[in-house]
Design an enzyme around this catalytic site. Sequence first.
Site, mmCIF file in Angstrom:
data_model
loop_
_atom_site.group_PDB
_atom_site.id
_atom_site.type_symbol
_atom_site.label_atom_id
_atom_site.label_comp_id
_atom_site.label_asym_id
_atom_site.label_seq_id
_atom_site.Cartn_x
_atom_site.Cartn_y
_atom_site.Cartn_z
ATOM 1 N N GLU A 262 -3.725 2.849 8.709
ATOM 2 C CA GLU A 262 -3.002 4.128 8.857
ATOM 3 C C GLU A 262 -3.476 4.861 10.113
ATOM 4 O O GLU A 262 -2.688 5.521 10.805
ATOM 5 C CB GLU A 262 -3.194 4.976 7.589
ATOM 6 C CG GLU A 262 -2.399 4.387 6.428
ATOM 7 C CD GLU A 262 -2.924 4.726 5.041
ATOM 8 O OE1 GLU A 262 -3.733 5.667 4.910
ATOM 9 O OE2 GLU A 262 -2.522 4.038 4.086
ATOM 10 N N GLY B 81 -0.722 0.050 -0.359
ATOM 11 C CA GLY B 81 0.126 1.071 -0.960
ATOM 12 C C GLY B 81 1.493 0.584 -1.382
ATOM 13 O O GLY B 81 2.369 1.389 -1.685
ATOM 14 N N HIS C 138 -8.837 1.874 9.896
ATOM 15 C CA HIS C 138 -7.848 1.728 8.810
ATOM 16 C C HIS C 138 -6.465 1.618 9.435
ATOM 17 O O HIS C 138 -6.171 2.276 10.440
ATOM 18 C CB HIS C 138 -7.928 2.933 7.871
ATOM 19 C CG HIS C 138 -7.151 2.724 6.607
ATOM 20 N ND1 HIS C 138 -5.786 2.871 6.562
ATOM 21 C CD2 HIS C 138 -7.540 2.343 5.362
ATOM 22 C CE1 HIS C 138 -5.369 2.597 5.332
ATOM 23 N NE2 HIS C 138 -6.412 2.276 4.582
ATOM 24 N N SER D 270 -3.553 -2.761 -2.526
ATOM 25 C CA SER D 270 -3.019 -2.711 -3.896
ATOM 26 C C SER D 270 -3.922 -3.387 -4.930
ATOM 27 O O SER D 270 -3.431 -3.954 -5.902
ATOM 28 C CB SER D 270 -1.597 -3.281 -3.948
ATOM 29 O OG SER D 270 -0.718 -2.469 -3.169
ATOM 30 N N LYS E 38 -7.902 8.843 0.946
ATOM 31 C CA LYS E 38 -6.912 9.291 1.943
ATOM 32 C C LYS E 38 -6.770 10.818 1.856
ATOM 33 O O LYS E 38 -7.751 11.511 1.655
ATOM 34 C CB LYS E 38 -5.585 8.565 1.745
ATOM 35 C CG LYS E 38 -5.748 7.061 1.565
ATOM 36 C CD LYS E 38 -4.437 6.325 1.572
ATOM 37 C CE LYS E 38 -4.679 4.878 1.188
ATOM 38 N NZ LYS E 38 -3.562 4.001 1.477
ATOM 39 N N ASN F 23 -10.914 4.694 -1.233
ATOM 40 C CA ASN F 23 -10.395 5.466 -0.101
ATOM 41 C C ASN F 23 -9.368 6.463 -0.643
ATOM 42 O O ASN F 23 -8.256 6.080 -0.991
ATOM 43 C CB ASN F 23 -9.735 4.523 0.917
ATOM 44 C CG ASN F 23 -9.037 5.277 2.032
ATOM 45 O OD1 ASN F 23 -9.288 6.465 2.245
ATOM 46 N ND2 ASN F 23 -8.168 4.587 2.756
ATOM 47 N N GLU G 253 -7.515 -5.988 5.134
ATOM 48 C CA GLU G 253 -6.449 -5.242 4.474
ATOM 49 C C GLU G 253 -5.103 -5.590 5.108
ATOM 50 O O GLU G 253 -4.709 -4.984 6.122
ATOM 51 C CB GLU G 253 -6.687 -3.738 4.638
ATOM 52 C CG GLU G 253 -7.959 -3.236 3.987
ATOM 53 C CD GLU G 253 -7.797 -1.780 3.558
ATOM 54 O OE1 GLU G 253 -7.963 -1.515 2.369
ATOM 55 O OE2 GLU G 253 -7.484 -0.930 4.412
HETATM 56 C C1 PEP Z 1 -6.300 1.469 1.472
HETATM 57 O O1 PEP Z 1 -5.807 2.530 1.776
HETATM 58 O O2 PEP Z 1 -7.281 1.057 2.082
HETATM 59 C C2 PEP Z 1 -5.697 0.706 0.384
HETATM 60 C C3 PEP Z 1 -6.076 -0.524 0.207
HETATM 61 O O3 PEP Z 1 -4.728 1.345 -0.386
HETATM 62 P P1 PEP Z 1 -4.041 0.780 -1.729
HETATM 63 O O4 PEP Z 1 -5.153 0.246 -2.610
HETATM 64 O O5 PEP Z 1 -3.364 1.946 -2.327
HETATM 65 O O6 PEP Z 1 -3.125 -0.310 -1.332
#
Ligand code: PEP
Length: 248
Positions: free
Chosen positions: A92, A168, A90, A207, A12, A10, A162
């Site tokens: 976000e 992040g 997601h 992460s 973003k 992803n 998630e």
């Molecule tokens: C994501 O945005 O779905 C995500 C898991 O980001 P990150 O791996 O940076 O934590």
Amino acid sequence: MSRQQIVAGNWKLNGSKALINAFNEHFTHTDIPNVSIMLFVPALYAEAVDKSAFCVGVQNISEHSSGAHTGELSVAMLNDLGIKYTLVGHSERRQMYGDSNAVVAKKVSVALDADITPILCVGESLETRDAGQVNEFIQAQLDSVIELVGIAGLSRCVVAYEPIWAIGTGHTATPEQAQAVHAFIRQYIASKDAMSAQQISILYGGSVNAQTASDLFAQPDIDGGLVGGASLQQADFLTICQAANQRG
Ligand code: PEP
């Protein structure tokens, strides 16, 4: 989609044509037969992704089919361009753009109607975890989708667990923490339909990096990962895909 190993990147609001070209070159000659590698790039760049190396998807769709919705993308447009995957829900989008459980369910429904596979993202905040309410919270997120599209509809999605506190932040969930929630998700789906639970792919996101991927992907109910930051680094993303390949 039947159960399989998936690694989804992803990007973003990141990336460029140059980065996509670099990924295309880097991944075209790699041998990762057991993994579906997906890239969720900013929609403008979807056409530039090499479809022989990646399954390409977008990060969001509109729940509307057409009309006065400035800035949105419809599932018909995705089909027009041969794009068969979208992220939905997601955290976000849920936190910053008003994607409530009801809106998320509608987006899943319009995607499925157009034969586009939604990667349905679910996951709890730290407050919810600290309050001991993880399973109830995830169940409510799944229920709002099941109410609209049924368990048969949910089984055509990929689910991505998630935890918001891991996205992040560099604080990856431990393999045991992640496995516990993945097992709960699979058991909850099994309580509605055993076959759906066997067939659905459940990804972990939060992460994931080149160091943590193998131990996470070794867990019995984790079928790969949804990767943000590390999916912008070719070498790291490749290592993560190779970790999933060993499981596959
Ligand atoms: C994501 O945005 O779905 C995500 C898991 O980001 P990150 O791996 O940076 O934590």
